[in-house]
Design a protein around this motif. Structure first.
Motif, PDB file in Angstrom:
ATOM      1  N   LYS A   1      -8.304  -2.220   1.524  1.00 59.21           N
ATOM      2  CA  LYS A   1      -7.329  -3.298   1.398  1.00 59.21           C
ATOM      3  C   LYS A   1      -6.536  -3.507   2.681  1.00 59.21           C
ATOM      4  O   LYS A   1      -5.892  -4.540   2.860  1.00 59.21           O
ATOM      5  N   LEU A   2      -6.593  -2.557   3.592  1.00 52.63           N
ATOM      6  CA  LEU A   2      -5.813  -2.629   4.823  1.00 52.63           C
ATOM      7  C   LEU A   2      -6.493  -3.453   5.908  1.00 52.63           C
ATOM      8  O   LEU A   2      -5.843  -4.039   6.754  1.00 52.63           O
ATOM      9  N   LYS A   3      -7.836  -3.465   5.886  1.00 50.28           N
ATOM     10  CA  LYS A   3      -8.571  -4.079   6.985  1.00 50.28           C
ATOM     11  C   LYS A   3     -10.005  -4.336   6.533  1.00 50.28           C
ATOM     12  O   LYS A   3     -10.548  -3.596   5.720  1.00 50.28           O
ATOM     13  N   SER A   4     -10.631  -5.377   7.075  1.00 48.82           N
ATOM     14  CA  SER A   4     -12.044  -5.633   6.781  1.00 48.82           C
ATOM     15  C   SER A   4     -12.892  -4.827   7.757  1.00 48.82           C
ATOM     16  O   SER A   4     -12.708  -4.906   8.968  1.00 48.82           O
ATOM     17  N   TYR A   5     -13.804  -4.032   7.223  1.00 44.88           N
ATOM     18  CA  TYR A   5     -14.619  -3.151   8.051  1.00 44.88           C
ATOM     19  C   TYR A   5     -16.034  -3.695   8.223  1.00 44.88           C
ATOM     20  O   TYR A   5     -16.551  -4.385   7.350  1.00 44.88           O
TER      21      TYR A   5
ATOM     22  N   PHE B   1     -17.187  -4.496  -2.139  1.00 43.05           N
ATOM     23  CA  PHE B   1     -17.849  -5.486  -1.279  1.00 43.05           C
ATOM     24  C   PHE B   1     -16.937  -6.685  -1.028  1.00 43.05           C
ATOM     25  O   PHE B   1     -16.882  -7.211   0.079  1.00 43.05           O
ATOM     26  N   SER B   2     -16.209  -7.111  -2.058  1.00 40.15           N
ATOM     27  CA  SER B   2     -15.339  -8.284  -1.916  1.00 40.15           C
ATOM     28  C   SER B   2     -14.215  -8.042  -0.905  1.00 40.15           C
ATOM     29  O   SER B   2     -13.701  -8.991  -0.315  1.00 40.15           O
ATOM     30  N   LEU B   3     -13.847  -6.799  -0.719  1.00 31.41           N
ATOM     31  CA  LEU B   3     -12.778  -6.467   0.227  1.00 31.41           C
ATOM     32  C   LEU B   3     -13.275  -6.370   1.671  1.00 31.41           C
ATOM     33  O   LEU B   3     -12.471  -6.202   2.589  1.00 31.41           O
ATOM     34  N   CYS B   4     -14.585  -6.493   1.855  1.00 29.31           N
ATOM     35  CA  CYS B   4     -15.171  -6.319   3.194  1.00 29.31           C
ATOM     36  C   CYS B   4     -16.086  -7.492   3.547  1.00 29.31           C
ATOM     37  O   CYS B   4     -17.320  -7.353   3.568  1.00 29.31           O
TER      38      CYS B   4
ATOM     39  N   ASP C   1     -16.785  -8.788   6.328  1.00 24.44           N
ATOM     40  CA  ASP C   1     -17.510  -8.599   7.595  1.00 24.44           C
ATOM     41  C   ASP C   1     -18.468  -7.412   7.550  1.00 24.44           C
ATOM     42  O   ASP C   1     -19.026  -7.028   8.580  1.00 24.44           O
ATOM     43  N   LEU C   2     -18.670  -6.839   6.388  1.00 20.72           N
ATOM     44  CA  LEU C   2     -19.466  -5.623   6.266  1.00 20.72           C
ATOM     45  C   LEU C   2     -20.912  -5.839   6.697  1.00 20.72           C
ATOM     46  O   LEU C   2     -21.555  -6.813   6.321  1.00 20.72           O
ATOM     47  N   ARG C   3     -21.412  -4.903   7.508  1.00 19.14           N
ATOM     48  CA  ARG C   3     -22.798  -4.945   7.972  1.00 19.14           C
ATOM     49  C   ARG C   3     -23.583  -3.715   7.530  1.00 19.14           C
ATOM     50  O   ARG C   3     -24.802  -3.749   7.473  1.00 19.14           O
ATOM     51  N   ALA C   4     -22.880  -2.592   7.238  1.00 20.75           N
ATOM     52  CA  ALA C   4     -23.592  -1.362   6.876  1.00 20.75           C
ATOM     53  C   ALA C   4     -22.763  -0.491   5.943  1.00 20.75           C
ATOM     54  O   ALA C   4     -21.548  -0.383   6.099  1.00 20.75           O
ATOM     55  N   VAL C   5     -23.466   0.100   4.970  1.00 19.32           N
ATOM     56  CA  VAL C   5     -22.898   1.129   4.108  1.00 19.32           C
ATOM     57  C   VAL C   5     -23.693   2.398   4.406  1.00 19.32           C
ATOM     58  O   VAL C   5     -24.920   2.395   4.329  1.00 19.32           O
ATOM     59  N   ILE C   6     -23.006   3.471   4.756  1.00 20.27           N
ATOM     60  CA  ILE C   6     -23.652   4.724   5.107  1.00 20.27           C
ATOM     61  C   ILE C   6     -23.269   5.770   4.081  1.00 20.27           C
ATOM     62  O   ILE C   6     -22.094   5.914   3.736  1.00 20.27           O
ATOM     63  N   THR C   7     -24.274   6.491   3.568  1.00 23.42           N
ATOM     64  CA  THR C   7     -24.001   7.524   2.572  1.00 23.42           C
ATOM     65  C   THR C   7     -24.898   8.737   2.833  1.00 23.42           C
ATOM     66  O   THR C   7     -26.088   8.581   3.083  1.00 23.42           O
ATOM     67  N   PRO C   8     -24.334   9.942   2.791  1.00 20.06           N
ATOM     68  CA  PRO C   8     -25.135  11.157   3.045  1.00 20.06           C
ATOM     69  C   PRO C   8     -25.811  11.659   1.772  1.00 20.06           C
ATOM     70  O   PRO C   8     -25.731  12.836   1.431  1.00 20.06           O
ATOM     71  N   THR C   9     -26.445  10.752   1.042  1.00 19.90           N
ATOM     72  CA  THR C   9     -27.050  11.089  -0.241  1.00 19.90           C
ATOM     73  C   THR C   9     -28.480  10.558  -0.292  1.00 19.90           C
ATOM     74  O   THR C   9     -28.853   9.693   0.500  1.00 19.90           O
ATOM     75  N   THR C  10     -29.247  11.059  -1.253  1.00 17.27           N
ATOM     76  CA  THR C  10     -30.564  10.486  -1.512  1.00 17.27           C
ATOM     77  C   THR C  10     -30.491   9.547  -2.708  1.00 17.27           C
ATOM     78  O   THR C  10     -31.198   8.556  -2.752  1.00 17.27           O
ATOM     79  N   GLY C  11     -29.641   9.843  -3.655  1.00 15.38           N
ATOM     80  CA  GLY C  11     -29.424   8.955  -4.794  1.00 15.38           C
ATOM     81  C   GLY C  11     -28.498   7.830  -4.367  1.00 15.38           C
ATOM     82  O   GLY C  11     -27.551   8.048  -3.604  1.00 15.38           O
TER      83      GLY C  11
END
Length: 179
Positions: A4-8, A24-27, A29-39
């Motif tokens: 809510k503080l900034k669009s990442y 997603f609605s809060l971002c 300008d989002l280009r990537a979601v990174i997660t250290p998971t397989t699921g």
């Protein structure tokens, strides 16, 4: 809250956190979601694709994942704790009692461990089961799983696995086929 503080342009989402329509609605300008998971059930993949957002994860990173045993070790930690009744014994001691007889637990040797999903984690758990002297059976619809399974693992039908296992360990991704 941070969203809510900034669009990442990119966000890092660890397991236990969700990234769905609201996030997603809060971002915009989002280009990537990174997660250290397989699921990836904690990320709305359809929305990411629709918005052109790349999802980077450990899924498919076999060379890296083959060296990570922490999930299989945690599986065995929990299995041993339950079979040996450690949480209940701990609570009894915390309550000021010392009566070990209700908490004897069981030995694993010669018990049957059923593994549903004999991929990377299922194979690791199977090796530990064999080391404990257990009979290890597995079910996996992927026929290549048989080729990679540790020596001594016997493949069977799902219903047979459920009928004959003393302990069942699940190692399948959550999706439409496995739900």
């Amino acid at each position: 809250q941070a969203l809510k503080l900034k669009s990442y342009n990119a966000v890092f989402v660890r397991l236990g956190l969700a990234f769905h329509a609201e996030e997603f609605s809060l971002c915009p300008d989002l280009r990537a979601v990174i997660t250290p998971t397989t699921g990836l059930d904690h990320i709305d993949l359809k929305l990411a694709e629709k918005r052109g957002v790349e999802v980077l994860s450990l899924r498919g990173e076999i060379e890296v994942l083959e060296k990570i045993s922490s999930t299989a070790e945690l599986t065995w930690t929990l299995l041993l704790a339950l079979v040996r009744k450690l949480p209940f014994a701990f609570n009894s001691v915390v309550d000021g009692h010392w009566n070990k007889w209700p908490f004897e637990g069981e030995e694993l040797i010669e018990k049957t461990l059923g593994i549903v999903g004999c991929g990377r984690l299922g194979r690791m758990v199977a090796r530990y089961g064999i080391a404990f002297g257990m009979r290890v059976i597995a079910y996996d619809p992927d026929k290549t799983a048989r080729e990679k399974a540790p020596a001594g693992v016997v493949f069977t039908e799902f219903s047979q696995l459920l009928e004959t296992s003393d302990i069942v360990s699940l190692h399948v991704p959550l999706n439409e086929k496995t739900e």
